[in-house]
Scaffold this motif. Sequence first.
Motif, PDB file in Angstrom:
ATOM      1  N   VAL A   1      -1.405  -5.049  -2.150  1.00 28.15           N
ATOM      2  CA  VAL A   1      -2.019  -4.041  -2.898  1.00 28.15           C
ATOM      3  C   VAL A   1      -1.631  -3.980  -4.295  1.00 28.15           C
ATOM      4  O   VAL A   1      -0.199  -3.770  -4.643  1.00 28.15           O
ATOM      5  CB  VAL A   1      -2.149  -2.853  -1.911  1.00 28.15           C
ATOM      6  N   TYR A   2      -2.380  -3.917  -5.285  1.00 20.83           N
ATOM      7  CA  TYR A   2      -1.842  -3.497  -6.362  1.00 20.83           C
ATOM      8  C   TYR A   2      -2.998  -2.886  -7.313  1.00 20.83           C
ATOM      9  O   TYR A   2      -4.240  -2.894  -6.877  1.00 20.83           O
ATOM     10  CB  TYR A   2      -1.423  -4.889  -7.430  1.00 20.83           C
TER      11      TYR A   2
ATOM     12  N   GLY B   1      -3.670   3.679  -3.342  1.00 18.30           N
ATOM     13  CA  GLY B   1      -2.995   2.581  -2.844  1.00 18.30           C
ATOM     14  C   GLY B   1      -2.134   2.763  -1.801  1.00 18.30           C
ATOM     15  O   GLY B   1      -1.772   2.163  -0.674  1.00 18.30           O
ATOM     16  N   ASP B   2      -0.984   3.903  -1.988  1.00 14.91           N
ATOM     17  CA  ASP B   2      -0.027   4.374  -1.034  1.00 14.91           C
ATOM     18  C   ASP B   2      -0.730   4.634   0.350  1.00 14.91           C
ATOM     19  O   ASP B   2      -0.390   4.295   1.364  1.00 14.91           O
ATOM     20  CB  ASP B   2       0.632   5.654  -1.435  1.00 14.91           C
TER      21      ASP B   2
ATOM     22  N   SER C   1      -2.184   1.747   2.104  1.00 15.18           N
ATOM     23  CA  SER C   1      -0.870   0.716   2.730  1.00 15.18           C
ATOM     24  C   SER C   1      -0.417   1.293   3.760  1.00 15.18           C
ATOM     25  O   SER C   1      -0.218   0.498   4.858  1.00 15.18           O
ATOM     26  CB  SER C   1       0.222   0.605   1.610  1.00 15.18           C
TER      27      SER C   1
ATOM     28  N   THR D   1       2.718  -4.561   4.523  1.00 14.69           N
ATOM     29  CA  THR D   1       2.056  -4.160   3.144  1.00 14.69           C
ATOM     30  C   THR D   1       3.205  -4.333   2.119  1.00 14.69           C
ATOM     31  O   THR D   1       4.326  -3.933   2.256  1.00 14.69           O
ATOM     32  CB  THR D   1       1.516  -2.941   3.280  1.00 14.69           C
TER      33      THR D   1
ATOM     34  N   HIS E   1       3.010  -3.082  -1.714  1.00 18.69           N
ATOM     35  CA  HIS E   1       2.162  -2.226  -2.660  1.00 18.69           C
ATOM     36  C   HIS E   1       2.911  -2.210  -3.787  1.00 18.69           C
ATOM     37  O   HIS E   1       4.023  -1.805  -4.437  1.00 18.69           O
ATOM     38  CB  HIS E   1       1.934  -0.579  -2.302  1.00 18.69           C
TER      39      HIS E   1
END
Length: 385
Positions: A113-114, A141-142, A145, A155, A157
Motif C-alpha cells: 500500500v502506498y 492506509g493504516d 493495512s 502487508t 504500507h
Amino acid sequence: MNKMILILAVVLFSLSLASSGYTHQSDHYFNIVDEAGNIVYITAWEMQVGDECLTADNKRYQVTGISGNTAQAKFVGEINLSQYLDENQKSSFWWAALTPSVAEAQSSGKVAVYHTHSDESYVPTEGEESIFGNGGIYKVGDAFSKALRAKGLKTVHSTAKHDPHDSMAYERSRRTALNLIKKEQPEAIFDVHRDAVPPEVYKGAVSGQEVSKVQLVVGKYGPTGKQIEDYALQIKAASDKQHPGLVKGIFFAKGGDYNQDLHPRSMLIEAGSHTNSRQSAEKGVTLFADVIPAVLGKTGANPANQAGAAGIGTAAAGASGATKSIGWIIGLLIVGGAAFLLISTGSIKEAKAKLKQFATTEFTNFFAPRQSRRKKSGDDREDKK
C-alpha cells in the motif's frame, strides 16, 4: 529576448500541465450525464472524451463531449459481473485440473500500500483538505493495512512522500511502487487516494455501517490497460457479492496509466472524499479489505471466515498446491489407464484378467533379472574371496 520569452512560455505551459489532471477543489468536479441529461456519475478526475465509467449498478458509459464541468456520455451497456467471480471459473472440472496450483501455492500472500498524493486529507476530521506531506490519507492506509492483516495477508504500507500534489506526483511515486514491487514482491499493490466531490457522493450505509464508499480507477493508457480493467471488474464483482454498494463505481481514464503498468494487480482506489470524515473512510476501506483475499484466491486466517474456509498459513488450509497438482495428475493417469484398458479389452471381465496378468507376469519378469544379477554379483564376490 525572443529566446527568453519562448523559454518562459514553455515553463508556464509545463506548469499548467503539471497542475492539470486530478484536482482537489470542491468546486471543480465533473457530472457525467446520459443522453437524457440525468447525472449518472460524479468524480473529480479531470475528464477527457473517451473516458468511461461503470456505475454502482454496473451500467457503463463513455464520455462523448465536455462542456464546463459537465461531461456528456453515451450508454455503452450493462455489464454482467458474475462472469468475473472466481468461483464461476473454478467450478469447472477442467479448470481445477489444469490450473497451475504450484504457482498459487508459492505466492506470497502479501499486499503493498502506498500514496501518490501524500497531502490528501479530510476536512471534517483534519480541518483541511490538504496537509503537505502528512495527509490524513496515511491513516486511511493504516486502517486498510490493518484490516488486510486481520484477514491473514501480509502487508507493507509505505509512507513515502511525493509532494507537491501535481501530475508529476505519479512520476515521483513510480519509484516508490517500483521499490515495493522489487523488494517485497507483493501479489497486489494499492495506491490509496481520496476524491474531491460533495459528501453525499460517497456517503452511504453498507453492510449495516455508515461508511464512505470506494471508487476504483483504471488507467487505460498503455499495454496493460485491459488487464487492469479486468482486475477492477473482478474486484467489483467480489465486492458486490460480499458488501453490496461498497464500490460506488469504476472510472476508466483514457489518458493515464497511474503506474498500473508495473504490476498486473495494481489498483488505484479512492476512499471517500475530502468532504467525508476520515473515520468513515477508514470504515470503508476496512470493509473493502474483506474482498481482497477472495480476489487473490485466498481466505484469511480469522474466525470470521465462512464455515469450511481455510485460513492462510493455518493447518486448516490443507494440502499445498503442489500436492494437489500431483494428486490430480496421478488421478487422471489412473482414470485414463482404466478407460484405455476397458476399451482395448471390450469388457470389465477381460480388463480385470489383463490387469491380473500384468500384475503377475510383467512384474515377475521385471524383477527376476534383477534378482539374478544380485545373485551373480554375490557369486562373483564369493569367487574373489
